[in-house]
Structures are given as C-alpha cells and as structure tokens.
Design a protein around this motif. Structure first.
Motif, PDB file in Angstrom:
ATOM      1  N   ASP A 103      37.806 -39.158 -31.026  1.00  0.00           N
ATOM      2  CA  ASP A 103      36.647 -38.795 -30.229  1.00  0.00           C
ATOM      3  C   ASP A 103      35.399 -38.707 -31.425  1.00  0.00           C
ATOM      4  OD1 ASP A 103      37.509 -38.759 -27.753  1.00  0.00           O
ATOM      5  OD2 ASP A 103      38.396 -36.796 -27.783  1.00  0.00           O
ATOM      6  N   GLU A 104      35.884 -37.835 -32.253  1.00  0.00           N
ATOM      7  CA  GLU A 104      34.946 -37.522 -33.347  1.00  0.00           C
ATOM      8  C   GLU A 104      34.394 -38.850 -34.048  1.00  0.00           C
ATOM      9  OE1 GLU A 104      36.701 -35.366 -36.913  1.00  0.00           O
ATOM     10  OE2 GLU A 104      37.440 -33.806 -35.322  1.00  0.00           O
ATOM     11  N   PHE A 105      35.309 -39.897 -34.112  1.00  0.00           N
ATOM     12  CA  PHE A 105      34.785 -41.189 -34.506  1.00  0.00           C
ATOM     13  C   PHE A 105      33.670 -41.835 -33.523  1.00  0.00           C
ATOM     14  CE2 PHE A 105      35.365 -46.050 -34.536  1.00  0.00           C
ATOM     15  CZ  PHE A 105      34.686 -46.286 -35.622  1.00  0.00           C
ATOM     16  N   LYS A 106      33.767 -41.644 -32.176  1.00  0.00           N
ATOM     17  CA  LYS A 106      32.911 -42.149 -31.277  1.00  0.00           C
ATOM     18  C   LYS A 106      31.848 -41.211 -31.021  1.00  0.00           C
ATOM     19  CE  LYS A 106      34.229 -43.352 -27.143  1.00  0.00           C
ATOM     20  NZ  LYS A 106      34.772 -43.367 -25.932  1.00  0.00           N
ATOM     21  N   GLY A 107      31.932 -39.853 -31.768  1.00  0.00           N
ATOM     22  CA  GLY A 107      30.732 -38.778 -31.558  1.00  0.00           C
ATOM     23  C   GLY A 107      30.889 -38.332 -30.200  1.00  0.00           C
ATOM     24  N   VAL A 108      31.914 -37.882 -29.944  1.00  0.00           N
ATOM     25  CA  VAL A 108      32.405 -37.324 -28.656  1.00  0.00           C
ATOM     26  C   VAL A 108      32.952 -35.780 -29.112  1.00  0.00           C
ATOM     27  CG1 VAL A 108      33.837 -37.018 -26.685  1.00  0.00           C
ATOM     28  CG2 VAL A 108      32.822 -39.269 -27.359  1.00  0.00           C
ATOM     29  N   ALA A 109      32.351 -34.886 -28.531  1.00  0.00           N
ATOM     30  CA  ALA A 109      32.782 -33.431 -28.957  1.00  0.00           C
ATOM     31  C   ALA A 109      33.387 -32.714 -27.768  1.00  0.00           C
ATOM     32  CB  ALA A 109      31.589 -32.576 -29.174  1.00  0.00           C
ATOM     33  N   LEU A 110      34.670 -32.146 -28.218  1.00  0.00           N
ATOM     34  CA  LEU A 110      35.343 -31.704 -27.041  1.00  0.00           C
ATOM     35  C   LEU A 110      35.041 -29.937 -26.870  1.00  0.00           C
ATOM     36  CD1 LEU A 110      37.830 -31.854 -24.982  1.00  0.00           C
ATOM     37  CD2 LEU A 110      39.436 -31.128 -26.670  1.00  0.00           C
ATOM     38  N   ALA A 111      34.721 -29.736 -25.608  1.00  0.00           N
ATOM     39  CA  ALA A 111      34.426 -28.372 -25.307  1.00  0.00           C
ATOM     40  C   ALA A 111      35.287 -27.619 -24.239  1.00  0.00           C
ATOM     41  CB  ALA A 111      32.970 -28.658 -25.100  1.00  0.00           C
ATOM     42  N   SER A 112      35.510 -26.478 -24.120  1.00  0.00           N
ATOM     43  CA  SER A 112      36.031 -25.819 -23.108  1.00  0.00           C
ATOM     44  C   SER A 112      35.312 -24.934 -22.570  1.00  0.00           C
ATOM     45  CB  SER A 112      37.457 -25.008 -23.711  1.00  0.00           C
ATOM     46  OG  SER A 112      37.019 -23.970 -24.368  1.00  0.00           O
ATOM     47  N   LEU A 113      35.191 -24.677 -20.960  1.00  0.00           N
ATOM     48  CA  LEU A 113      34.493 -23.769 -20.314  1.00  0.00           C
ATOM     49  C   LEU A 113      35.414 -23.125 -19.629  1.00  0.00           C
ATOM     50  CD1 LEU A 113      31.502 -23.401 -18.815  1.00  0.00           C
ATOM     51  CD2 LEU A 113      32.326 -25.065 -17.301  1.00  0.00           C
ATOM     52  N   VAL A 114      35.325 -21.709 -19.722  1.00  0.00           N
ATOM     53  CA  VAL A 114      36.147 -21.076 -19.060  1.00  0.00           C
ATOM     54  C   VAL A 114      35.451 -19.884 -18.055  1.00  0.00           C
ATOM     55  CG1 VAL A 114      37.772 -18.974 -19.162  1.00  0.00           C
ATOM     56  CG2 VAL A 114      37.871 -20.667 -20.920  1.00  0.00           C
ATOM     57  N   SER A 115      35.534 -19.878 -16.770  1.00  0.00           N
ATOM     58  CA  SER A 115      34.631 -19.223 -15.640  1.00  0.00           C
ATOM     59  C   SER A 115      35.786 -18.497 -15.062  1.00  0.00           C
ATOM     60  CB  SER A 115      33.984 -20.123 -14.880  1.00  0.00           C
ATOM     61  OG  SER A 115      35.058 -20.821 -14.127  1.00  0.00           O
ATOM     62  N   ALA A 116      35.050 -17.250 -14.304  1.00  0.00           N
ATOM     63  CA  ALA A 116      35.635 -16.219 -13.634  1.00  0.00           C
ATOM     64  C   ALA A 116      36.230 -17.014 -12.173  1.00  0.00           C
ATOM     65  CB  ALA A 116      34.788 -15.149 -13.313  1.00  0.00           C
ATOM     66  N   THR A 117      35.087 -17.905 -11.875  1.00  0.00           N
ATOM     67  CA  THR A 117      35.679 -18.505 -10.380  1.00  0.00           C
ATOM     68  C   THR A 117      35.416 -20.081 -10.645  1.00  0.00           C
ATOM     69  OG1 THR A 117      33.215 -18.337  -9.670  1.00  0.00           O
ATOM     70  CG2 THR A 117      34.699 -16.515  -9.023  1.00  0.00           C
ATOM     71  N   GLU A 118      36.037 -20.664  -9.524  1.00  0.00           N
ATOM     72  CA  GLU A 118      35.767 -22.046  -9.453  1.00  0.00           C
ATOM     73  C   GLU A 118      34.470 -22.693  -9.549  1.00  0.00           C
ATOM     74  OE1 GLU A 118      37.234 -26.049  -7.096  1.00  0.00           O
ATOM     75  OE2 GLU A 118      38.267 -24.204  -6.918  1.00  0.00           O
ATOM     76  N   LEU A 119      33.733 -23.461 -10.495  1.00  0.00           N
ATOM     77  CA  LEU A 119      32.484 -23.945 -10.507  1.00  0.00           C
ATOM     78  C   LEU A 119      32.312 -25.533  -9.714  1.00  0.00           C
ATOM     79  CD1 LEU A 119      31.724 -23.188 -14.210  1.00  0.00           C
ATOM     80  CD2 LEU A 119      30.935 -21.827 -12.210  1.00  0.00           C
TER      81      LEU A 119
END
Length: 183
Positions: A103-119
């Motif tokens: 992913d790093e090689f391709k320029g992709v960043a991994l992120a996490s999103l935590v929410s209280a309710t379903e988005l």
C-alpha cells in the motif's frame, strides 16, 4: 517482538523483488490468497507447521497446495524458502506486513474511522475524499462503530488522530471547568 521484525524483513524482501520485476500487485494477491487459505484451514496450517509430521511430507503438502493455486515462480520460491527456514508459521504476519508495504509503495494510506452510529456511504466517501486531499494519497478507510463515543467521529491515519467525538469534547469541557477557564 523478534517474530515481527523477522516477518517485516521477509515482507520487505518480497516487495523489493516485486518492485524490480513490476509484479508487486500479483505477489500481493497471491500471498494474500495463500495466507487466507491457511488461516481458514487449521488442519492445513498444522500440516505445514507441526514438527510431529516429517519434513518431507509437510513439504509435499505445501508443493501440492502451491500447484493447485497456480502461484508464480517467485511466490512459490518465497513460500518454499519460508518453509525451509522454519518461518512458514509466520505467514499471516508476513502477509500483513506485505499488504501494508505494498500500500505504501502504491501511495495508499490506511485510515480508520470510528463513529458512534452507522454512517451513510455518502458520508464515508466524503470523509475518505477529505483525507485523500489532506494526505495527497489514496486512502483506504476501515469503518467501525463505538457507541461509547456518544456522537461524532474519530479518524486515525498513521500517527495523526482527528478526534471530533462528543465524548472527547465533553471531557475537554470538564477539564476546562475544573481549571476555572471559561468554556
């Protein structure tokens, strides 16, 4: 801790080969497929890793699975190297590191999103696009729910944490009131 360093080293080595021959994505897919197969089938994992079975028999099973999956020569050689060095039991960890490095090689960043309710999918996509603009990279977003947040979202991308949760805002307000600051 030592196993993580070893896993990372093997993953980097395979990625370097993939960069050189332009097949990093093929290796990612094949390593992921093989790792998933092994993690889903504990008997197969035991057939590769259990020292109670003779080494030649375990290697024959490995070769048979490799042939069934029709893996590339490089991935085949990589898996046989892991087996010969007694590292085949680290395959899951090696695969995880490889996926992140690719992913790093391709320029992709991994992120996490935590929410209280379903988005909604639209809201998730807007957040992903915003993170892409901020980082200058394509962002893969892992979405989770945590009702303890009360409301809002917490986003992590690398070492950066963007905390817009109501819970954190209330905690900050409480600390300000304790210090006698105006809110």
């Amino acid at each position: 801790m030592k196993n993580l360093a070893v896993s990372r080293r093997y993953a980097k080595a395979l990625l370097l080969i993939g960069k050189e021959d332009g097949q990093a994505e093929l290796y990612r897919a094949q390593l992921g497929e093989f790792s998933k197969l092994i993690s889903q089938n504990k008997q197969l994992e035991q057939a590769f890793t259990n020292p109670l079975y003779d080494t030649e028999g375990r290697k024959r099973v490995l070769l048979a699975v490799i042939e069934l999956l029709d893996l590339s020569k490089i991935v085949k050689a990589f898996l046989l190297l892991l087996f010969d060095k007694g590292r085949i039991g680290l395959l899951d960890s090696i695969n995880d590191f490889y996926q992140k490095l690719a992913d790093e090689f391709k320029g992709v960043a991994l992120a996490s999103l935590v929410s209280a309710t379903e988005l909604s999918s639209e809201a998730i996509e807007k957040i992903r696009e915003s993170l892409s603009k901020v980082t200058g990279k394509e962002v893969k977003l892992e979405v989770k729910q945590d009702p303890e947040l009360i409301g809002g979202v917490v986003t992590r991308i690398g070492d950066l944490v963007l905390d817009g949760s109501v819970r954190t805002q209330l905690l900050n307000m409480r600390e300000s009131l304790k210090r006698g600051e105006s809110v």
